[in-house]
Design a protein around this motif. Structure first.
Motif, short mmCIF file in Angstrom:
data_model
loop_
_atom_site.label_atom_id
_atom_site.label_comp_id
_atom_site.label_asym_id
_atom_site.label_seq_id
_atom_site.Cartn_x
_atom_site.Cartn_y
_atom_site.Cartn_z
N ARG A 68 0.85 -1.19 0.00
CA ARG A 68 0.00 0.00 0.00
C ARG A 68 0.89 1.24 0.00
NH1 ARG A 68 -2.98 -1.83 5.41
NH2 ARG A 68 -4.13 -3.61 4.61
N SER A 69 0.42 2.28 -0.65
CA SER A 69 1.11 3.56 -0.59
C SER A 69 0.89 4.17 0.80
CB SER A 69 0.57 4.52 -1.65
OG SER A 69 -0.75 4.93 -1.31
N PRO A 70 1.77 5.05 1.23
CA PRO A 70 1.53 5.75 2.50
C PRO A 70 0.19 6.48 2.51
CG PRO A 70 3.81 6.07 1.82
CD PRO A 70 3.09 5.39 0.67
N ARG A 71 -0.18 7.04 1.38
CA ARG A 71 -1.47 7.75 1.27
C ARG A 71 -2.64 6.81 1.56
NH1 ARG A 71 -3.82 10.93 -4.00
NH2 ARG A 71 -5.31 9.26 -4.14
N TYR A 72 -2.60 5.63 0.99
CA TYR A 72 -3.65 4.64 1.21
C TYR A 72 -3.65 4.21 2.67
CZ TYR A 72 -6.40 0.34 0.29
OH TYR A 72 -7.33 -0.66 0.28
N GLN A 73 -2.48 3.94 3.24
CA GLN A 73 -2.40 3.52 4.63
C GLN A 73 -2.97 4.60 5.55
OE1 GLN A 73 -1.43 0.44 5.46
NE2 GLN A 73 -1.89 0.79 7.61
N ASN A 74 -2.64 5.85 5.28
CA ASN A 74 -3.18 6.96 6.09
C ASN A 74 -4.69 7.04 5.99
OD1 ASN A 74 -0.71 7.80 7.15
ND2 ASN A 74 -0.30 9.15 5.41
N GLN A 75 -5.23 6.78 4.80
CA GLN A 75 -6.69 6.79 4.63
C GLN A 75 -7.32 5.65 5.43
OE1 GLN A 75 -8.71 9.01 3.17
NE2 GLN A 75 -10.49 7.81 3.82
N LEU A 76 -6.72 4.47 5.39
CA LEU A 76 -7.24 3.35 6.17
C LEU A 76 -7.21 3.66 7.67
CD1 LEU A 76 -5.66 0.31 4.31
CD2 LEU A 76 -8.06 1.06 4.26
N LEU A 77 -6.17 4.33 8.11
CA LEU A 77 -6.08 4.69 9.53
C LEU A 77 -7.15 5.72 9.89
CD1 LEU A 77 -4.69 4.36 12.23
CD2 LEU A 77 -2.99 6.05 11.50
N ARG A 78 -7.38 6.70 9.04
CA ARG A 78 -8.45 7.68 9.30
C ARG A 78 -9.81 6.98 9.39
NH1 ARG A 78 -5.22 10.79 5.90
NH2 ARG A 78 -6.41 10.24 4.04
N GLU A 79 -10.04 6.02 8.48
CA GLU A 79 -11.29 5.26 8.49
C GLU A 79 -11.44 4.47 9.79
OE1 GLU A 79 -13.80 5.20 6.32
OE2 GLU A 79 -12.86 6.56 4.87
N ALA A 80 -10.34 3.87 10.25
CA ALA A 80 -10.38 3.08 11.48
C ALA A 80 -10.63 3.95 12.70
CB ALA A 80 -9.07 2.29 11.64
N VAL A 81 -10.03 5.13 12.73
CA VAL A 81 -10.29 6.06 13.84
C VAL A 81 -11.75 6.46 13.85
CG1 VAL A 81 -9.79 8.36 14.77
CG2 VAL A 81 -7.90 6.89 14.00
N PHE A 82 -12.30 6.75 12.69
CA PHE A 82 -13.71 7.09 12.57
C PHE A 82 -14.59 5.94 13.07
CE2 PHE A 82 -17.68 6.87 10.19
CZ PHE A 82 -18.24 8.12 10.47
N ALA A 83 -14.27 4.73 12.65
CA ALA A 83 -15.09 3.56 13.00
C ALA A 83 -14.97 3.17 14.47
CB ALA A 83 -14.68 2.38 12.12
N HIS A 84 -13.77 3.30 15.02
CA HIS A 84 -13.53 2.83 16.39
C HIS A 84 -13.55 3.93 17.43
CE1 HIS A 84 -12.76 -1.30 15.23
NE2 HIS A 84 -12.03 -0.85 14.24
N GLY A 85 -13.56 5.18 16.99
CA GLY A 85 -13.72 6.29 17.91
C GLY A 85 -12.45 6.85 18.53
N SER A 86 -11.33 6.20 18.33
CA SER A 86 -10.08 6.72 18.89
C SER A 86 -8.88 6.12 18.16
CB SER A 86 -9.97 6.40 20.38
OG SER A 86 -9.65 5.04 20.59
N GLN A 87 -7.78 6.83 18.26
CA GLN A 87 -6.52 6.37 17.68
C GLN A 87 -6.08 5.06 18.36
OE1 GLN A 87 -4.81 8.24 15.23
NE2 GLN A 87 -3.33 6.60 15.00
N ASP A 88 -6.24 4.99 19.69
CA ASP A 88 -5.82 3.79 20.43
C ASP A 88 -6.58 2.55 19.98
OD1 ASP A 88 -3.91 5.18 21.84
OD2 ASP A 88 -5.14 5.41 23.63
N GLU A 89 -7.89 2.67 19.81
CA GLU A 89 -8.68 1.52 19.36
C GLU A 89 -8.38 1.17 17.91
OE1 GLU A 89 -10.75 -0.78 20.91
OE2 GLU A 89 -9.73 0.14 22.59
N ALA A 90 -8.20 2.18 17.08
CA ALA A 90 -7.89 1.94 15.66
C ALA A 90 -6.56 1.20 15.52
CB ALA A 90 -7.85 3.26 14.91
N ALA A 91 -5.62 1.47 16.42
CA ALA A 91 -4.29 0.85 16.34
C ALA A 91 -4.34 -0.66 16.50
CB ALA A 91 -3.38 1.46 17.40
#
Length: 165
Positions: A68-91
């Motif tokens: 994955r490109s860094p751009r794609y990975q960053n988008q997936l992380l933003r989506e995970a934060v949105f879905a899980h409510g926090s950076q810690d849960e998304a991690a």
């Protein structure tokens, strides 16, 4: 990672196969798909050898995600934060672009479930190991496993020292 917690693919519409987005039906043998051909050559070779053996058992390896490109990975992380409510849960599901083995080409998410199951049982022979208990589809190359067994899995990416950067 379970696709059910992501917003529809339209939120990824600015991304393309050049970023590592994988169209449906891609196998480890698709040489025109950046998510496949940008994998580490040793990882790709091991996946192809394992897929050839699995085919004898009627199992086909599909690539749900690879490089994955860094751009794609960053988008997936933003989506995970949105879905899980926090950076810690998304991690627990998505690494940063700086730490993701997908960005470096060192990981592949293999589907369907029969392929991931086959690889869990036979992958060590090829040096292919499941790394996280919560991600049965995620495999990385661990050449020390060949002729032995895969190392113990981490519960999830937050337990992996590589993710602590």
């Amino acid at each position: 990672m379970p696709k059910s917690w992501f917003r529809p693919k339209s939120s990824l519409s600015s991304l393309s196969s050049a970023d590592g987005v994988v169209p449906d039906g891609v196998t480890v043998f698709d040489d025109e798909v950046p998510a496949v051909v940008n994998l580490d050559p040793d990882l790709l070779d091991a996946l192809r050898r394992a897929a050839t053996a699995a085919a004898d058992d009627g199992v086909e390896f599909y690539v749900n995600s690879g490089w994955r490109s860094p751009r794609y990975q960053n988008q997936l992380l933003r989506e995970a934060v949105f879905a899980h409510g926090s950076q810690d849960e998304a991690a627990r599901w998505v690494a940063t672009a700086a730490t993701s083995p997908h960005v470096s080409g060192d990981a592949a998410d293999i589907g369907h479930s029969d392929a991931a199951k086959w690889l869990s049982g036979h992958g060590a022979h090829y040096g292919l190991c499941q790394i996280y208990r919560n991600e049965p589809w995620h495999f990385e190359l661990r050449t020390r496993a060949i002729g032995r067994r895969c190392p113990p899995m981490y519960a999830n990416p937050t337990q992996d020292p590589r993710m602590q950067q």
